[in-house]
Design an enzyme around this catalytic site. Sequence first.
Site: not given
Length: 875
Positions: A792, A737, A270, A47, A272, A810-811, A636
């Site tokens: 819509d 709403k 780094k 062996h 890729d 934003a209300r 926006f």
Amino acid sequence: MATRSDPLAPYHAKRDFARTPEPRGKAAKPAATLQFIVHRHAATRLHYDLRLEWGGVLKSWAVTRGPSLDPGDKRLAVEVEDHPLDYGSFEGTIPKPGYGAGTVQIWDRGAWAPLHPDAVDADLARGEIKFVLSGERLKGGFVLVRLKPRAGEPPERHNWLLIKERDSMATPGEGDAVLKAETSVASGRTMAEIEGGKPEGRAARAKPKPPEAMPANAKPAVEKAAAPKARKAAPAAKADPAAMPDFVPPQLCRLVASPPRGETWLHELKLDGYRVQLRVAGGRAALRTRTGLDWTHRFANLAKTAAALPNCLLDGEVVALDDQGQPSFSLLQAMLSGDTKPDYVFYLFDLLHDGTRDYRGDPLLDRKARLAELLRGAPKSLRYLDHFTAPGEAVLASACRLSMEGIVSKRGDAPYASGRNDSWTKAKCRGREEFIVGGWSRDKAGKGLGALLVGARRAEGLAYLGRVGTGYSGRTAEMLLARMKPLQRKATPFAGRQPERTSDVTWVEPELVVEIAYGGWTDAGILRHASFIGLREDKPAEEVVADDQPLREDPPAEKPAAAPKAPRPAKTGPTGARLTHPERIIWPETEGHRALTKGDLAAYFERCADRILDHIAGRPLSILRAPDGIGGEVFFQRHAMRGQSPLIGAVEVAGQARPYMRIDDVAGLMALAQVSAVELHPWGARADRPDVPERLVFDLDPAEGLGFAAVAAGALELRDRLKALGLTSFARVTGGKGLHVVVPLDTGGKVPDWAATKQFARLVCGMMEKDAPGRYTTTMAKSARTGRIFLDYLRNDRLSTAIASWSPRARAGAPIARPIAWSAVKPTLDPAGWRIDALIGKPAAADPWTGFEAAATPLRAAIETATRPAKPAKR
């Protein structure tokens, strides 16, 4: 096998040293290089004894049929007692009737390196260890795997399997050929000559030099795990020109949460691509992957160019550059597969040998200086990768801004050490790792690829870690299916937890490795927002091990000088990103609701990140910003801006001059909080397939003075109409709403384009208007809305957006848009009843849209049903 006090006690107890020539030996301090020995042993039966130095002894296994270089052979290796290091030089005959009586020959010897140097003891304990051998006869990767004990076997007996890894050193079908070597690598004697007492030759008596394939300076990281108090490793030996290694196991990086600090650290981008080692000798170049696979033929053009360099052994990364000069892994894969003309660039960052001497023991700065000289005047495809000495956090921020994967930080005064240790680290811009494919699910049409089921190895087996259903094109999906087809199997390869749905899953043998970008982990340990990057052919599945531990802390700088205390930022997000002016009021106080600040907005984004990211991650995104609060200027923003946070990604959209924004993780959300993004408006498509509609959005906007009862009735009617067309819909209050009705669409196979999708939405709304013109209108003009609900359908267009679920509004009072169950759509519902201040201090709410993704239905069938001519009435 050994005792804690004396690991060699079993070895000594089995031998009579008055009779045996074997060395008595004792546990010793580790040497500068880890040695391995294979003894051919003619005992009761012939062996081979494999011995690996670890912890000051030789860990030993009796390999009954001898080691094989064929990965298909699994050779039984019986664990035996630890042997002393002195045994590595033993060769002779053990007299009968002593233990192990028979002739012993040093059949092979050399150096070895564990794949995970800091986890050797843990790997041995769990029963699987991977390593590289660099001997005269055995070379390349191997793995030892412990078998479960059979009934009746003594508990102290441990059987293992020794298996050759599939690499450039493997010889499939000829694994036993190596065993034909009959002489000792130490004395040159055969077994018969050793038994007959033939003396060793003069050359054989000389102490062998350490093998050159395993650098001496690779030892410190190994010693740290084996014996923390071991002496410092000796400097690397200088090799003669002829001894330049064929291959050196590469130095690897530890993943850290943030770059290390200190003047001794250098920082590189780094890249890729594929890690590759270049060897040039006598005008011939060879390129090997990090595991030693010979890829010279795959990078033939680079090999031809590099052959003009002087003799050298260099470490680097092969990449493909896109039109913007940025590394692109997907483009690299296209080149390797033959879809695109090869045009590789080889960035070289380390010098291991220059053909005259070994540089691995020299400091990194010296190695890089010599490398720069060697590459001066080299062809354009061979480039020196420069480094930065600026603070690591600043370099990482710049790398992220350039859409790079992250940075690699290296100690400038450290030698080159194979394996993973603290002198090289990596910090990433976003979660991105390799995973193993264990199966795939079909798309909704039942034909193509729907998602990959991926995992990584843990002690108990292959752990399931989630599905990846985005990031690949139709052509890539076909390639993946072709690669997975011959790997199909009947049963799951995952151990323990299984995927929730398996009825549509085809299991595969866990052999393919893929690179995945992801936004984080769920509480259950499943990938969030996972996206396919590419197939990793250079990394074997056995290396992909799950990391159950948090990221390591930064390696400590060596005795940093005291520095003045910097002012603490007022608040930081979970990624450490600074939040300036967190006290600035965004939503002023109203009756019943306290004022909310920019810090509150960040806290809400952090608290509900998983919910928000489910609806916006990986999509082109527009935002509503309120830098001075909702009472000031509000604007926006649709496009990515120059100089924006590197945590906010950019998406190139065909036909658009400027890229759109994209975020994928909580760090991106914190960057949005920093710019006071009070509303999030994603597209109805994903960033990687912007021309494929993925959802329908119907907005029910009531006229001034019209109560919510009318909106609720209209939404339920729309739901029923869509159901009759075969579509499943979900409800969302908008924080105002009105109410949205959202339909998930199946994107598999041939799908309608945006024009057809918008036309279908208009058709459905037009039917409702025609049937009840007093309740509904599709006319945008406010004069036409009096007393009616505006249906819509215009949000179903390529460049259109809709408010995201869980987004603030934003209300006044800071309401949020929230998904709700259909059972909640009642006349008494307050559509603005969910607000930020009530959610900040609570656990993230359960998602009422359970089964949203699974409910996706092909739109084409619905279009055909809606446009089918009505049958004439029977008379």
